[in-house]
Write a protein that holds these residues in place. Structure first.
Motif, PDB file in Angstrom:
ATOM      1  N   ALA A  10       0.860  -1.156  -0.048  1.00  0.00           N
ATOM      2  CA  ALA A  10      -0.049  -0.062   0.009  1.00  0.00           C
ATOM      3  C   ALA A  10       0.749   1.296  -0.093  1.00  0.00           C
ATOM      4  CB  ALA A  10      -0.937   0.173   1.476  1.00  0.00           C
ATOM      5  N   TRP A  11       2.002   1.254   0.728  1.00  0.00           N
ATOM      6  CA  TRP A  11       2.919   2.456   0.838  1.00  0.00           C
ATOM      7  C   TRP A  11       3.518   2.586  -0.554  1.00  0.00           C
ATOM      8  CZ3 TRP A  11       8.193   2.014   0.497  1.00  0.00           C
ATOM      9  CH2 TRP A  11       9.003   3.107   0.857  1.00  0.00           C
ATOM     10  N   GLY A  12       4.252   1.521  -1.128  1.00  0.00           N
ATOM     11  CA  GLY A  12       5.355   1.601  -2.189  1.00  0.00           C
ATOM     12  C   GLY A  12       4.547   1.304  -3.499  1.00  0.00           C
ATOM     13  N   GLY A  13       3.662   0.619  -3.683  1.00  0.00           N
ATOM     14  CA  GLY A  13       3.078   0.050  -4.888  1.00  0.00           C
ATOM     15  C   GLY A  13       4.167  -0.922  -5.755  1.00  0.00           C
ATOM     16  N   TYR A  14       4.457  -0.885  -6.738  1.00  0.00           N
ATOM     17  CA  TYR A  14       5.654  -1.551  -7.338  1.00  0.00           C
ATOM     18  C   TYR A  14       6.864  -1.596  -6.591  1.00  0.00           C
ATOM     19  CZ  TYR A  14       2.054  -1.836 -11.313  1.00  0.00           C
ATOM     20  OH  TYR A  14       0.820  -2.085 -11.832  1.00  0.00           O
ATOM     21  N   VAL A  15       7.274  -0.253  -6.174  1.00  0.00           N
ATOM     22  CA  VAL A  15       8.295  -0.071  -5.615  1.00  0.00           C
ATOM     23  C   VAL A  15       8.435  -0.711  -4.222  1.00  0.00           C
ATOM     24  CG1 VAL A  15      10.151   1.406  -4.315  1.00  0.00           C
ATOM     25  CG2 VAL A  15       8.973   2.235  -6.423  1.00  0.00           C
ATOM     26  N   GLY A  16       7.082  -0.922  -3.737  1.00  0.00           N
ATOM     27  CA  GLY A  16       7.273  -1.808  -2.316  1.00  0.00           C
ATOM     28  C   GLY A  16       7.203  -3.285  -2.729  1.00  0.00           C
ATOM     29  N   ILE A  17       6.620  -3.619  -3.844  1.00  0.00           N
ATOM     30  CA  ILE A  17       7.088  -4.934  -4.078  1.00  0.00           C
ATOM     31  C   ILE A  17       8.354  -5.265  -4.270  1.00  0.00           C
ATOM     32  CG2 ILE A  17       6.482  -6.791  -5.887  1.00  0.00           C
ATOM     33  CD1 ILE A  17       4.122  -6.638  -4.526  1.00  0.00           C
ATOM     34  N   PHE A  18       8.967  -4.283  -5.052  1.00  0.00           N
ATOM     35  CA  PHE A  18      10.664  -4.570  -5.292  1.00  0.00           C
ATOM     36  C   PHE A  18      11.242  -4.604  -3.839  1.00  0.00           C
ATOM     37  CE2 PHE A  18      14.721  -2.692  -5.382  1.00  0.00           C
ATOM     38  CZ  PHE A  18      15.184  -3.376  -6.352  1.00  0.00           C
ATOM     39  N   LEU A  19      10.881  -3.600  -2.948  1.00  0.00           N
ATOM     40  CA  LEU A  19      11.684  -3.690  -1.709  1.00  0.00           C
ATOM     41  C   LEU A  19      11.523  -5.035  -0.742  1.00  0.00           C
ATOM     42  CD1 LEU A  19      11.365  -0.019  -0.861  1.00  0.00           C
ATOM     43  CD2 LEU A  19      13.465  -1.145  -1.624  1.00  0.00           C
ATOM     44  N   LEU A  20      10.180  -5.380  -0.808  1.00  0.00           N
ATOM     45  CA  LEU A  20       9.842  -6.655  -0.098  1.00  0.00           C
ATOM     46  C   LEU A  20      10.424  -7.878  -0.670  1.00  0.00           C
ATOM     47  CD1 LEU A  20       5.859  -5.861   0.169  1.00  0.00           C
ATOM     48  CD2 LEU A  20       7.763  -6.083   2.229  1.00  0.00           C
ATOM     49  N   MET A  21      10.414  -7.840  -1.840  1.00  0.00           N
ATOM     50  CA  MET A  21      11.073  -8.877  -2.406  1.00  0.00           C
ATOM     51  C   MET A  21      12.463  -9.073  -2.391  1.00  0.00           C
ATOM     52  SD  MET A  21       8.709 -11.147  -3.639  1.00  0.00           S
ATOM     53  CE  MET A  21       9.291 -12.045  -4.953  1.00  0.00           C
ATOM     54  N   ALA A  22      13.217  -7.992  -2.456  1.00  0.00           N
ATOM     55  CA  ALA A  22      14.667  -7.973  -1.927  1.00  0.00           C
ATOM     56  C   ALA A  22      14.981  -8.188  -0.692  1.00  0.00           C
ATOM     57  CB  ALA A  22      15.068  -6.625  -2.295  1.00  0.00           C
ATOM     58  N   LEU A  23      14.012  -7.821   0.341  1.00  0.00           N
ATOM     59  CA  LEU A  23      14.300  -7.995   1.732  1.00  0.00           C
ATOM     60  C   LEU A  23      13.827  -9.547   1.890  1.00  0.00           C
ATOM     61  CD1 LEU A  23      14.670  -6.836   4.331  1.00  0.00           C
ATOM     62  CD2 LEU A  23      12.205  -6.344   4.728  1.00  0.00           C
ATOM     63  N   GLU A  24      12.943 -10.183   1.182  1.00  0.00           N
ATOM     64  CA  GLU A  24      12.636 -11.752   1.401  1.00  0.00           C
ATOM     65  C   GLU A  24      13.830 -12.578   1.010  1.00  0.00           C
ATOM     66  OE1 GLU A  24      11.726 -15.658  -0.273  1.00  0.00           O
ATOM     67  OE2 GLU A  24      12.312 -13.729  -1.545  1.00  0.00           O
ATOM     68  N   ASN A  25      14.662 -12.108   0.091  1.00  0.00           N
ATOM     69  CA  ASN A  25      15.806 -12.980  -0.190  1.00  0.00           C
ATOM     70  C   ASN A  25      17.096 -12.402   0.756  1.00  0.00           C
ATOM     71  OD1 ASN A  25      15.526 -14.433  -2.930  1.00  0.00           O
ATOM     72  ND2 ASN A  25      14.165 -12.645  -2.954  1.00  0.00           N
ATOM     73  N   ILE A  26      17.007 -11.465   1.619  1.00  0.00           N
ATOM     74  CA  ILE A  26      17.902 -11.085   2.482  1.00  0.00           C
ATOM     75  C   ILE A  26      17.769 -11.704   3.687  1.00  0.00           C
ATOM     76  CG2 ILE A  26      19.101  -9.291   3.554  1.00  0.00           C
ATOM     77  CD1 ILE A  26      19.097  -7.642   1.007  1.00  0.00           C
ATOM     78  N   VAL A  27      16.282 -11.485   4.035  1.00  0.00           N
ATOM     79  CA  VAL A  27      15.741 -12.233   5.496  1.00  0.00           C
ATOM     80  C   VAL A  27      14.496 -13.118   5.188  1.00  0.00           C
ATOM     81  CG1 VAL A  27      14.835 -11.420   7.659  1.00  0.00           C
ATOM     82  CG2 VAL A  27      16.082  -9.618   6.438  1.00  0.00           C
ATOM     83  N   PRO A  28      15.196 -14.509   4.917  1.00  0.00           N
ATOM     84  CA  PRO A  28      14.162 -15.453   4.282  1.00  0.00           C
ATOM     85  C   PRO A  28      12.919 -15.612   5.001  1.00  0.00           C
ATOM     86  CG  PRO A  28      16.460 -16.298   4.297  1.00  0.00           C
ATOM     87  CD  PRO A  28      16.466 -14.822   4.868  1.00  0.00           C
ATOM     88  N   PRO A  29      12.531 -15.656   6.247  1.00  0.00           N
ATOM     89  CA  PRO A  29      11.481 -15.687   7.007  1.00  0.00           C
ATOM     90  C   PRO A  29      10.126 -15.091   6.210  1.00  0.00           C
ATOM     91  CG  PRO A  29      12.894 -15.383   8.400  1.00  0.00           C
ATOM     92  CD  PRO A  29      13.771 -15.075   7.347  1.00  0.00           C
ATOM     93  N   ILE A  30      10.463 -13.643   5.560  1.00  0.00           N
ATOM     94  CA  ILE A  30       9.531 -13.091   4.809  1.00  0.00           C
ATOM     95  C   ILE A  30       9.204 -14.068   3.389  1.00  0.00           C
ATOM     96  CG2 ILE A  30       8.894 -11.098   3.440  1.00  0.00           C
ATOM     97  CD1 ILE A  30      10.822  -9.516   5.200  1.00  0.00           C
ATOM     98  N   PRO A  31       7.815 -14.538   3.479  1.00  0.00           N
ATOM     99  CA  PRO A  31       7.585 -15.492   2.530  1.00  0.00           C
ATOM    100  C   PRO A  31       7.097 -14.817   1.114  1.00  0.00           C
ATOM    101  CG  PRO A  31       5.751 -15.262   3.922  1.00  0.00           C
ATOM    102  CD  PRO A  31       6.884 -14.172   4.047  1.00  0.00           C
ATOM    103  N   SER A  32       7.903 -15.188  -0.087  1.00  0.00           N
ATOM    104  CA  SER A  32       7.830 -14.399  -1.312  1.00  0.00           C
ATOM    105  C   SER A  32       6.398 -14.999  -1.748  1.00  0.00           C
ATOM    106  CB  SER A  32       8.811 -14.935  -2.340  1.00  0.00           C
ATOM    107  OG  SER A  32       8.767 -16.056  -2.717  1.00  0.00           O
ATOM    108  N   GLU A  33       5.878 -16.172  -1.478  1.00  0.00           N
ATOM    109  CA  GLU A  33       4.685 -16.664  -1.787  1.00  0.00           C
ATOM    110  C   GLU A  33       3.441 -15.756  -1.427  1.00  0.00           C
ATOM    111  OE1 GLU A  33       7.282 -20.103  -1.547  1.00  0.00           O
ATOM    112  OE2 GLU A  33       6.843 -18.396  -0.326  1.00  0.00           O
ATOM    113  N   VAL A  34       3.530 -15.206  -0.475  1.00  0.00           N
ATOM    114  CA  VAL A  34       2.520 -14.119   0.048  1.00  0.00           C
ATOM    115  C   VAL A  34       2.610 -12.903  -0.583  1.00  0.00           C
ATOM    116  CG1 VAL A  34       1.464 -13.184   2.161  1.00  0.00           C
ATOM    117  CG2 VAL A  34       2.272 -15.423   2.509  1.00  0.00           C
ATOM    118  N   ILE A  35       3.908 -12.323  -0.848  1.00  0.00           N
ATOM    119  CA  ILE A  35       4.275 -11.216  -1.494  1.00  0.00           C
ATOM    120  C   ILE A  35       3.446 -10.885  -2.867  1.00  0.00           C
ATOM    121  CG2 ILE A  35       5.933  -9.383  -2.029  1.00  0.00           C
ATOM    122  CD1 ILE A  35       7.597 -10.664  -0.057  1.00  0.00           C
TER     123      ILE A  35
END
Length: 200
Positions: A10-35
């Motif tokens: 909601a905050w970043g739109g596509y940029v938010g998706i980019f940041l979340l997916m980058a973070l997911e691969n640096i901090v694996p507990p964030i699930p890419s499946e949900v993002i």
């Protein structure tokens, strides 16, 4: 976790998706499946479009994996030897094992990086040996992007298809991820207990 992801989108739109997916691969507990699944739901609502969603998500995945590639490249192959010789028991390997893996990765690293993009946990870890073995950066980025593009498209399409019912899937993603992690940890502990160095 889902609220954190929703707020990021909601905050970043596509940029938010980019940041979340980058973070997911640096901090694996964030699930890419949900993002990517929630991104697919946003496509279903008309808030996003599929192509830019997948491209931004895949760019984020590639950026996050580059972090671990850089760590491996900085560590280097030979600089890894004292660490292996000192902590071989906990790594459950000796330097001969590392050399064998190194030769295998030099010859087959491209398709290994590609295939591992579809595996939980290992899709991030595989970037480390890619860097350690000095896989050419362009090859690493191409194979990472290609595998991630396919996987992220599948996840986004699942979110688009399930629509508002994606929340039902979210109930199972967390426990499944925990179960897989527990199995990996148990497998590692079993290997530590049963591992023996080669006879000299």
């Amino acid at each position: 976790m889902t609220d954190f992801i929703l707020n990021g989108i909601a905050w970043g739109g596509y940029v938010g998706i980019f940041l979340l997916m980058a973070l997911e691969n640096i901090v694996p507990p964030i699930p890419s499946e949900v993002i990517m699944g929630l991104g697919g739901m946003a496509v279903a609502r008309g808030d996003m479009a599929m192509v830019p969603l997948v491209l931004w998500g895949t760019a984020g995945t590639t950026a996050g994996n580059y972090f671990w590639y850089w760590v491996g490249r900085h560590l280097g192959y030979q600089r890894f030897r004292p660490f292996v010789e000192r902590h071989g028991r906990w790594l459950t390997m000796e330097w001969e094992d590392v050399e064998r893996l190194h030769r295998f990765f030099v010859h087959h690293g491209g398709w290994v990086v590609f295939v591992f993009r579809f595996m939980p946990t290992f899709r991030t870890i595989i970037s480390l040996p890619a860097g350690i073995t000095c896989m050419p950066l362009w090859r690493f980025l191409v194979w990472t992007f290609a595998g991630s593009l396919i996987w992220n498209t599948i996840l986004a399409a699942a979110g688009l298809y399930l629509g508002s019912r994606f929340g039902e899937l979210d109930r199972y993603v967390g426990p499944l991820a925990v179960a897989i992690t527990v199995l990996i940890v148990l497998g590692y502990l079993w290997r530590v207990v049963t591992w023996k160095p080669r006879a000299r």
